[in-house]
Design a protein around this motif. Sequence first.
Motif, short mmCIF file in Angstrom:
data_model
loop_
_atom_site.label_atom_id
_atom_site.label_comp_id
_atom_site.label_asym_id
_atom_site.label_seq_id
_atom_site.Cartn_x
_atom_site.Cartn_y
_atom_site.Cartn_z
N LYS A 35 0.81 -1.23 0.00
CA LYS A 35 0.00 0.00 0.00
C LYS A 35 0.84 1.27 0.00
O LYS A 35 0.39 2.31 -0.45
CB LYS A 35 -0.93 0.03 1.22
CG LYS A 35 -2.02 -0.99 1.18
CD LYS A 35 -3.04 -0.77 2.27
CE LYS A 35 -2.50 -1.23 3.60
NZ LYS A 35 -3.51 -1.29 4.66
N ARG A 40 -3.96 3.06 -5.16
CA ARG A 40 -5.19 2.90 -5.94
C ARG A 40 -5.58 4.26 -6.50
O ARG A 40 -5.41 5.29 -5.85
CB ARG A 40 -6.29 2.36 -5.03
CG ARG A 40 -7.54 1.93 -5.77
CD ARG A 40 -8.57 1.33 -4.86
NE ARG A 40 -8.15 0.12 -4.18
CZ ARG A 40 -8.34 -1.12 -4.65
NH1 ARG A 40 -8.93 -1.30 -5.81
NH2 ARG A 40 -7.96 -2.16 -3.95
N LYS A 63 -7.04 -3.25 -13.08
CA LYS A 63 -7.53 -4.53 -12.55
C LYS A 63 -8.38 -5.20 -13.61
O LYS A 63 -9.28 -4.60 -14.18
CB LYS A 63 -8.33 -4.30 -11.27
CG LYS A 63 -8.89 -5.57 -10.68
CD LYS A 63 -9.48 -5.43 -9.30
CE LYS A 63 -10.49 -4.36 -9.14
NZ LYS A 63 -11.18 -4.37 -7.86
N ASP A 68 -9.36 -16.49 -6.41
CA ASP A 68 -9.01 -17.05 -5.11
C ASP A 68 -8.30 -18.38 -5.33
O ASP A 68 -8.35 -18.96 -6.41
CB ASP A 68 -10.28 -17.31 -4.27
CG ASP A 68 -10.92 -16.03 -3.80
OD1 ASP A 68 -10.20 -15.05 -3.57
OD2 ASP A 68 -12.16 -15.99 -3.67
N LEU A 116 -3.33 -9.31 -2.46
CA LEU A 116 -3.80 -8.45 -1.38
C LEU A 116 -4.24 -9.32 -0.20
O LEU A 116 -4.72 -10.43 -0.39
CB LEU A 116 -4.98 -7.61 -1.84
CG LEU A 116 -4.69 -6.54 -2.88
CD1 LEU A 116 -4.73 -7.09 -4.27
CD2 LEU A 116 -5.66 -5.40 -2.72
N ASN A 117 -4.08 -8.80 0.99
CA ASN A 117 -4.55 -9.48 2.19
C ASN A 117 -5.80 -8.75 2.65
O ASN A 117 -5.73 -7.65 3.17
CB ASN A 117 -3.46 -9.47 3.26
CG ASN A 117 -3.81 -10.33 4.43
OD1 ASN A 117 -4.93 -10.82 4.56
ND2 ASN A 117 -2.85 -10.53 5.31
N ILE A 118 -6.95 -9.39 2.44
CA ILE A 118 -8.24 -8.79 2.81
C ILE A 118 -8.92 -9.69 3.83
O ILE A 118 -9.21 -10.85 3.54
CB ILE A 118 -9.13 -8.59 1.57
CG1 ILE A 118 -8.44 -7.64 0.58
CG2 ILE A 118 -10.49 -8.04 1.97
CD1 ILE A 118 -9.15 -7.46 -0.72
N ASP A 119 -9.15 -9.15 5.01
CA ASP A 119 -9.80 -9.89 6.09
C ASP A 119 -9.09 -11.22 6.38
O ASP A 119 -9.73 -12.25 6.59
CB ASP A 119 -11.28 -10.16 5.77
CG ASP A 119 -12.07 -8.87 5.64
OD1 ASP A 119 -11.71 -7.89 6.33
OD2 ASP A 119 -13.03 -8.83 4.86
N ARG A 121 -7.36 -13.17 4.42
CA ARG A 121 -7.23 -14.15 3.33
C ARG A 121 -6.59 -13.47 2.13
O ARG A 121 -6.67 -12.26 1.95
CB ARG A 121 -8.58 -14.75 2.96
CG ARG A 121 -9.56 -13.81 2.36
CD ARG A 121 -10.89 -14.49 2.00
NE ARG A 121 -11.78 -13.55 1.38
CZ ARG A 121 -11.89 -13.35 0.08
NH1 ARG A 121 -11.16 -14.07 -0.75
NH2 ARG A 121 -12.72 -12.46 -0.40
N HIS A 122 -5.92 -14.28 1.32
CA HIS A 122 -5.27 -13.75 0.13
C HIS A 122 -6.25 -13.63 -1.02
O HIS A 122 -6.98 -14.57 -1.33
CB HIS A 122 -4.09 -14.65 -0.29
CG HIS A 122 -2.93 -14.56 0.63
ND1 HIS A 122 -2.43 -15.64 1.28
CD2 HIS A 122 -2.20 -13.50 1.04
CE1 HIS A 122 -1.41 -15.26 2.03
NE2 HIS A 122 -1.26 -13.97 1.90
N VAL A 123 -6.22 -12.47 -1.65
CA VAL A 123 -7.03 -12.21 -2.83
C VAL A 123 -6.05 -11.89 -3.96
O VAL A 123 -5.13 -11.10 -3.79
CB VAL A 123 -8.00 -11.04 -2.61
CG1 VAL A 123 -8.73 -10.68 -3.88
CG2 VAL A 123 -8.97 -11.36 -1.50
N GLU A 125 -5.51 -10.32 -7.51
CA GLU A 125 -6.06 -9.43 -8.53
C GLU A 125 -5.17 -9.49 -9.76
O GLU A 125 -3.99 -9.14 -9.70
CB GLU A 125 -6.12 -7.99 -8.02
CG GLU A 125 -7.21 -7.75 -7.03
CD GLU A 125 -7.43 -6.27 -6.73
OE1 GLU A 125 -6.71 -5.41 -7.29
OE2 GLU A 125 -8.33 -5.98 -5.94
#
Length: 134
Positions: A35, A40, A63, A68, A116-119, A121-123, A125
Amino acid sequence: MTKKDILNVILLLTITFTLTAQKANMDTLYFKFNKKYIKRGEVNKNQYYLKDKSNEGDLFFIKRSILDNLKPKEVLCFKKFIRSSKYYNFSKKKNQRLDGYRLWEYLDKYIIFFILNIDGRHVYEEVKINYVIE
């Protein structure tokens, strides 16, 4: 159907299969999303910009999709990747160190994912690199 029509269909199918095979053989690069280094877009949230600026144009990523459950063999630090490459020059002025066009030429040959690490978990993009001359 005439012989000419049949030959045109065969030619079209050959070209289609060739292009599909070339895309399938593209290598993939996985970068951990940082980040502080990758920002973004303020207007378009599907665009990402680097903290380092290019000398003659604007380098950015768009994007394309979100996936996942990928299993990358290697995850790279994008900032280290850029700054250790021949596309980054430490001796130039502070705001003109990145050779964005040459970096675009190189990375455009790859499928690129930001991780990305969202909540927790790995996402993954998938992004496409772009370069616009100012």
